[in-house]
Write an enzyme that holds these catalytic residues in place. Sequence first.
Site, PDB file in Angstrom:
ATOM      1  N   LYS A 175       6.724  -8.973  -7.128  1.00  0.00           N
ATOM      2  CA  LYS A 175       5.417  -8.380  -6.864  1.00  0.00           C
ATOM      3  C   LYS A 175       5.381  -6.990  -7.496  1.00  0.00           C
ATOM      4  O   LYS A 175       6.017  -6.056  -7.020  1.00  0.00           O
ATOM      5  CB  LYS A 175       5.150  -8.267  -5.361  1.00  0.00           C
ATOM      6  CG  LYS A 175       3.718  -7.813  -5.098  1.00  0.00           C
ATOM      7  CD  LYS A 175       3.675  -6.899  -3.906  1.00  0.00           C
ATOM      8  CE  LYS A 175       2.979  -5.604  -4.000  1.00  0.00           C
ATOM      9  NZ  LYS A 175       2.100  -5.215  -5.045  1.00  0.00           N
ATOM     10  N   GLU A 250      15.640   0.882  -2.516  1.00  0.00           N
ATOM     11  CA  GLU A 250      15.744   2.035  -3.430  1.00  0.00           C
ATOM     12  C   GLU A 250      14.536   2.899  -3.157  1.00  0.00           C
ATOM     13  O   GLU A 250      13.414   2.524  -3.484  1.00  0.00           O
ATOM     14  CB  GLU A 250      15.716   1.568  -4.888  1.00  0.00           C
ATOM     15  CG  GLU A 250      16.879   0.692  -5.289  1.00  0.00           C
ATOM     16  CD  GLU A 250      18.181   1.446  -5.378  1.00  0.00           C
ATOM     17  OE1 GLU A 250      18.158   2.691  -5.423  1.00  0.00           O
ATOM     18  OE2 GLU A 250      19.235   0.796  -5.358  1.00  0.00           O
ATOM     19  N   CYS A 284      12.003   8.711  -9.349  1.00  0.00           N
ATOM     20  CA  CYS A 284      12.618   8.813  -8.017  1.00  0.00           C
ATOM     21  C   CYS A 284      13.757   9.819  -8.026  1.00  0.00           C
ATOM     22  O   CYS A 284      13.969  10.538  -7.064  1.00  0.00           O
ATOM     23  CB  CYS A 284      13.116   7.446  -7.575  1.00  0.00           C
ATOM     24  SG  CYS A 284      14.141   6.658  -8.809  1.00  0.00           S
ATOM     25  N   GLU A 383       8.882  14.849  -1.159  1.00  0.00           N
ATOM     26  CA  GLU A 383       8.813  14.294  -2.512  1.00  0.00           C
ATOM     27  C   GLU A 383       7.379  14.417  -3.023  1.00  0.00           C
ATOM     28  O   GLU A 383       6.444  13.934  -2.378  1.00  0.00           O
ATOM     29  CB  GLU A 383       9.231  12.827  -2.490  1.00  0.00           C
ATOM     30  CG  GLU A 383       9.303  12.234  -3.888  1.00  0.00           C
ATOM     31  CD  GLU A 383       9.683  10.755  -3.878  1.00  0.00           C
ATOM     32  OE1 GLU A 383       9.123  10.002  -3.069  1.00  0.00           O
ATOM     33  OE2 GLU A 383      10.520  10.369  -4.706  1.00  0.00           O
TER      34      GLU A 383
HETATM   35  P1  NAD Z   1       5.076   2.372  -2.546  1.00  0.00           P
HETATM   36  O1  NAD Z   1       6.143   2.376  -1.497  1.00  0.00           O
HETATM   37  O2  NAD Z   1       3.730   2.771  -2.170  1.00  0.00           O
HETATM   38  O3  NAD Z   1       4.949   0.915  -3.187  1.00  0.00           O
HETATM   39  C1  NAD Z   1       6.060   0.216  -3.714  1.00  0.00           C
HETATM   40  C2  NAD Z   1       5.744  -1.265  -3.751  1.00  0.00           C
HETATM   41  O4  NAD Z   1       5.617  -1.731  -2.400  1.00  0.00           O
HETATM   42  C3  NAD Z   1       4.410  -1.611  -4.423  1.00  0.00           C
HETATM   43  O5  NAD Z   1       4.551  -2.807  -5.148  1.00  0.00           O
HETATM   44  C4  NAD Z   1       3.468  -1.781  -3.251  1.00  0.00           C
HETATM   45  O6  NAD Z   1       2.378  -2.610  -3.529  1.00  0.00           O
HETATM   46  C5  NAD Z   1       4.393  -2.418  -2.219  1.00  0.00           C
HETATM   47  N1  NAD Z   1       3.952  -2.237  -0.830  1.00  0.00           N
HETATM   48  C6  NAD Z   1       3.104  -1.308  -0.335  1.00  0.00           C
HETATM   49  N2  NAD Z   1       2.944  -1.483   0.995  1.00  0.00           N
HETATM   50  C7  NAD Z   1       3.729  -2.530   1.348  1.00  0.00           C
HETATM   51  C8  NAD Z   1       4.007  -3.183   2.581  1.00  0.00           C
HETATM   52  N3  NAD Z   1       3.464  -2.797   3.713  1.00  0.00           N
HETATM   53  N4  NAD Z   1       4.864  -4.218   2.573  1.00  0.00           N
HETATM   54  C9  NAD Z   1       5.470  -4.610   1.425  1.00  0.00           C
HETATM   55  N5  NAD Z   1       5.232  -4.043   0.222  1.00  0.00           N
HETATM   56  C10 NAD Z   1       4.387  -3.004   0.185  1.00  0.00           C
HETATM   57  O7  NAD Z   1       5.695   3.246  -3.718  1.00  0.00           O
HETATM   58  P2  NAD Z   1       4.984   3.661  -5.087  1.00  0.00           P
HETATM   59  O8  NAD Z   1       3.957   4.686  -4.740  1.00  0.00           O
HETATM   60  O9  NAD Z   1       4.597   2.450  -5.857  1.00  0.00           O
HETATM   61  O10 NAD Z   1       6.213   4.322  -5.869  1.00  0.00           O
HETATM   62  C11 NAD Z   1       6.615   5.616  -5.669  1.00  0.00           C
HETATM   63  C12 NAD Z   1       7.830   5.682  -4.739  1.00  0.00           C
HETATM   64  O11 NAD Z   1       8.870   4.849  -5.207  1.00  0.00           O
HETATM   65  C13 NAD Z   1       8.428   7.074  -4.675  1.00  0.00           C
HETATM   66  O12 NAD Z   1       8.719   7.404  -3.344  1.00  0.00           O
HETATM   67  C14 NAD Z   1       9.709   6.945  -5.490  1.00  0.00           C
HETATM   68  O13 NAD Z   1      10.703   7.878  -5.166  1.00  0.00           O
HETATM   69  C15 NAD Z   1      10.112   5.551  -5.194  1.00  0.00           C
HETATM   70  N6  NAD Z   1      11.010   5.059  -6.234  1.00  0.00           N
HETATM   71  C16 NAD Z   1      12.343   4.907  -5.962  1.00  0.00           C
HETATM   72  C17 NAD Z   1      13.216   4.480  -6.944  1.00  0.00           C
HETATM   73  C18 NAD Z   1      14.700   4.309  -6.691  1.00  0.00           C
HETATM   74  O14 NAD Z   1      15.369   3.643  -7.486  1.00  0.00           O
HETATM   75  N7  NAD Z   1      15.243   4.871  -5.620  1.00  0.00           N
HETATM   76  C19 NAD Z   1      12.720   4.196  -8.219  1.00  0.00           C
HETATM   77  C20 NAD Z   1      11.360   4.381  -8.469  1.00  0.00           C
HETATM   78  C21 NAD Z   1      10.518   4.794  -7.461  1.00  0.00           C
END
Ligand code: NAD
Length: 479
Positions: A175, A250, A284, A383
């Site tokens: 997804k 992650e 991230c 963040e």
């Molecule tokens: P997000 O948590 O909003 O979304 C991530 C994914 O989860 C998306 O595909 C989203 O549609 C899905 N999602 C949202 N709500 C959900 C739910 N209730 N149940 C299941 N899935 C759900 O994050 P974002 O805004 O897309 O990305 C930014 C974040 O990701 C930042 O906090 C960043 O630090 C983190 N990130 C971490 C890493 C790592 O390797 N540690 C890498 C990249 C990004």
Amino acid sequence: MIEGKLFINGSWISSKSGETFPCLNPADESQIATCASASKADVDSTVLAARKAFDEGPWPRMPAAKRGKILNKLASLIQRDADELAKRETLCTGKTWFDSRKIEIPFAGQVFAYYAGLADKVGGRTLPNREDAFLMTIKQPVGVMAAIVPWNFPFLLSAWKIAPALAAGCTMILKPASLTPLSILHFAELCNEAGVPPGVFNVLTGSGSTVGMGLVQHPGVDKVAFTGSTEVGRIVQAEAAKTCKRITLELGGKSPNIVFEDADQKAALRGALTGIFYNKGEVCAAGSRVLVQRSIYDGFVEQLGEKAKKLKVGHPMEEGTRMGPVISQAQLDNALSFIQSAKDEGARLMAGGDRAKGLDKGYYLEATVFADVSNDMRIAREEIFGPVLSVIPFEDEKEAWEIANATPYGLAAGIWTRDVSRALRTAKAISAGTVWVNAYNLYDPGLPFGGFKQSGFGRELGIEAMESYLETKSVWVQL
Ligand code: NAD
């Protein structure tokens, strides 16, 4: 205009509800695609397809080397289609063409090649512990895996999950984030071309609440590999616990990039800038807190400010652009609110601090540097996920460690020093999954990446990631 459908069981299908959502280009706010919004019924039928492919299909049963061969084919198809993949990546994310085409898509190809080689090299152990029995462990794929991916590195972070999961023999459903589904939809087509059997790799576009949560809750899914915010990660963990799913998380970060007085300052400056401004800070592992030793602090901060002012913010396809737009209006507003809070709390603005001038359409933000930040200010604690840097002074090694560790996150850290003992002492002292010494933001397919503390658990890349898609079975043979 691209029309994105769902990729289920090797075929392109519209959502059962008929619902769609638009994809915008953050560089000019134009609509670039209409994508299918998967419904609960789509989640069910896709899990069924992936389940069947795992329980009855050839993928987990074929010789591991054959899976490796197919992954190698995918690696070369990624290389062949790098222009198309990079175009889609830049269109959705606003990252520069250089970063998409020269760095991230090629690295994703390398990740596939790495796991192609690893597919037939992970095995169990035999234990010489008993005379009356033969004891061994064998490795088996975990089953059906759901990968939930964020928008900052849509293709690369997908590759980090797809390649080891497929190499291990899992089947999966991916997804993508709703803002950035286009590169992975192209990749799905490559799976058919490479000979990945139907049902092994599926893509469901749609909302986090319906598709993401639907996969997390589904009893037919064995493992969830989630990358995203700590906030959503916590929800995923709690929901996955109800069916005892295996999970890896992650999550977010607030990583320290520590510059000691004996550092090669030119290199440290470069590292501090790329640490925060690569991909407009939407990383991230971004080095969003630069800690600088007091004796070199004033000069270093001046230079950081000067260099940040010169970073070219512009259209991501334009040559020479170092920072494209941030991903969305919401992210822009979010970063601007952090900038305001820093001003209110008394941090000293050295560069940027506003929307980029002369770019009225699109979500462009200046490269922003705040000096004299203390670690309890909001910009140093939370963040931001945008191009906003906090610079914090420290007196000595011990204080640097204390400030570096004074965060709930623990994803990455940078250390700049010529003293190898100090580098190693500090690398041990910092609670972070990755520590770079005299470098920042560098990755290798074999080197695991992941978080300590609230940055998550489990590892991507390396043998460690492959292990997370395998179960260990113990076999006792009585002699
Ligand atoms: P997000 O948590 O909003 O979304 C991530 C994914 O989860 C998306 O595909 C989203 O549609 C899905 N999602 C949202 N709500 C959900 C739910 N209730 N149940 C299941 N899935 C759900 O994050 P974002 O805004 O897309 O990305 C930014 C974040 O990701 C930042 O906090 C960043 O630090 C983190 N990130 C971490 C890493 C790592 O390797 N540690 C890498 C990249 C990004």
